[in-house]
Design a protein around this motif. Sequence first.
Motif, PDB file in Angstrom:
ATOM      1  N   ALA A 135      35.516  -2.531  31.188  1.00  0.00           N
ATOM      2  CA  ALA A 135      35.450  -1.703  32.395  1.00  0.00           C
ATOM      3  C   ALA A 135      34.497  -2.322  33.406  1.00  0.00           C
ATOM      4  O   ALA A 135      33.413  -2.795  33.052  1.00  0.00           O
ATOM      5  N   LYS A 136      34.917  -2.329  34.653  1.00  0.00           N
ATOM      6  CA  LYS A 136      34.067  -2.845  35.717  1.00  0.00           C
ATOM      7  C   LYS A 136      33.040  -1.784  36.124  1.00  0.00           C
ATOM      8  O   LYS A 136      33.136  -0.628  35.732  1.00  0.00           O
ATOM      9  N   GLU A 139      34.306   1.528  37.393  1.00  0.00           N
ATOM     10  CA  GLU A 139      35.348   2.194  36.611  1.00  0.00           C
ATOM     11  C   GLU A 139      34.709   3.161  35.614  1.00  0.00           C
ATOM     12  O   GLU A 139      33.840   2.770  34.832  1.00  0.00           O
ATOM     13  N   HIS A 140      35.160   4.401  35.647  1.00  0.00           N
ATOM     14  CA  HIS A 140      34.605   5.412  34.757  1.00  0.00           C
ATOM     15  C   HIS A 140      35.720   6.141  34.021  1.00  0.00           C
ATOM     16  O   HIS A 140      36.772   6.418  34.593  1.00  0.00           O
ATOM     17  N   VAL A 141      35.473   6.435  32.770  1.00  0.00           N
ATOM     18  CA  VAL A 141      36.411   7.218  31.985  1.00  0.00           C
ATOM     19  C   VAL A 141      35.886   8.646  31.944  1.00  0.00           C
ATOM     20  O   VAL A 141      34.707   8.881  31.667  1.00  0.00           O
ATOM     21  N   CYS A 147      41.191   8.127  23.941  1.00  0.00           N
ATOM     22  CA  CYS A 147      40.847   6.725  23.717  1.00  0.00           C
ATOM     23  C   CYS A 147      40.969   6.390  22.238  1.00  0.00           C
ATOM     24  O   CYS A 147      41.065   7.270  21.391  1.00  0.00           O
ATOM     25  N   CYS A 213      40.214   2.661  26.223  1.00  0.00           N
ATOM     26  CA  CYS A 213      40.926   3.655  27.016  1.00  0.00           C
ATOM     27  C   CYS A 213      41.819   2.913  28.014  1.00  0.00           C
ATOM     28  O   CYS A 213      41.315   2.099  28.792  1.00  0.00           O
ATOM     29  N   LYS A 216      41.520  -0.943  28.126  1.00  0.00           N
ATOM     30  CA  LYS A 216      40.242  -1.544  28.489  1.00  0.00           C
ATOM     31  C   LYS A 216      39.134  -0.992  27.604  1.00  0.00           C
ATOM     32  O   LYS A 216      39.158   0.179  27.217  1.00  0.00           O
ATOM     33  N   HIS A 218      35.850   0.634  27.292  1.00  0.00           N
ATOM     34  CA  HIS A 218      34.966   1.443  28.131  1.00  0.00           C
ATOM     35  C   HIS A 218      33.660   1.794  27.427  1.00  0.00           C
ATOM     36  O   HIS A 218      32.687   2.151  28.102  1.00  0.00           O
ATOM     37  N   ARG A 236      28.057   3.134  27.570  1.00  0.00           N
ATOM     38  CA  ARG A 236      29.008   3.069  28.688  1.00  0.00           C
ATOM     39  C   ARG A 236      29.024   1.646  29.259  1.00  0.00           C
ATOM     40  O   ARG A 236      28.075   1.211  29.918  1.00  0.00           O
ATOM     41  N   SER A 238      30.716   0.177  31.691  1.00  0.00           N
ATOM     42  CA  SER A 238      30.737  -0.021  33.147  1.00  0.00           C
ATOM     43  C   SER A 238      29.321  -0.091  33.722  1.00  0.00           C
ATOM     44  O   SER A 238      29.060  -0.846  34.662  1.00  0.00           O
ATOM     45  N   GLU A 241      28.100  -3.657  33.098  1.00  0.00           N
ATOM     46  CA  GLU A 241      28.966  -4.782  33.470  1.00  0.00           C
ATOM     47  C   GLU A 241      28.243  -5.861  34.272  1.00  0.00           C
ATOM     48  O   GLU A 241      28.409  -7.065  33.982  1.00  0.00           O
TER      49      GLU A 241
END
Length: 263
Positions: A135-136, A139-141, A147, A213, A216, A218, A236, A238, A241
Amino acid sequence: MLLLLLLTNAFVLLPWAGAGRIIGRRKAEAHSKPYMAYLEIQTVSQNYSCGGFLIRPDAVLSAAHCVAMKGTVRVTVILGAHNIRGREQSQQKIPAGRWFIHPEYSHKDEENDIVLLKLKKKARINKNVQCISIAKENEHVGEGALCNVSGWGWTSDKGNAANVLMEVELEVQNEEICEQISTDYQRQSMICVGDAYSKKSPYKGDSGGPLVCNKKAHGIVSHGYPEVLFPEVFTRISHFEPWIRKQLRRFGRKVIPCFPFSD
């Protein structure tokens, strides 16, 4: 050290079932998750295992608490495995040459529980060994996302580790649930995952594995709470990253391509 792995559907114990037995887990299809890594970890006093995942031919992500030990630590990364106890031609065993633990990792409350391992040689990318995208930063889940978590960890509270890769589907929870359990929960760097109703969770031995997820990674299996089995806390990705990219640049200026895994 709290290591986590795969608990799955608990049930009402029948007389012949045996106390503490956990059933309802699911075997992953062989080599369906070619990004998965099995970490064999040796210290002066103990041998144990963790999970991880390949993000570049020379780089594996995992949980910091897996390797943050005093004294000499040796890590061997096994890629391309399904039956980790078997002699599979698909397996690649590569020592980790170095690893970079997040400088603000805290063993006390498991904050910043992330490590990037540099392999001594590049993995051979093929159908059984592939990278997964992470995840960049933006980007948030969110709550309600379904997942996948996989690993070779314990499949019961009696200490039975899985020989073959297991998987379970988990739902991302409202973060207030984890905040109510612990004041150490950090929204920006952690994900609250798994609910008591489904009775599914990572358990001992799954630490470092990915929360996948929508194809990707996450999250990273991090820790749970002594008072409850559900939910669990994942690092997390992201949030970290930019730090991950910075460490990868330390591996070498040349960018090493790796086509990401896709179903």
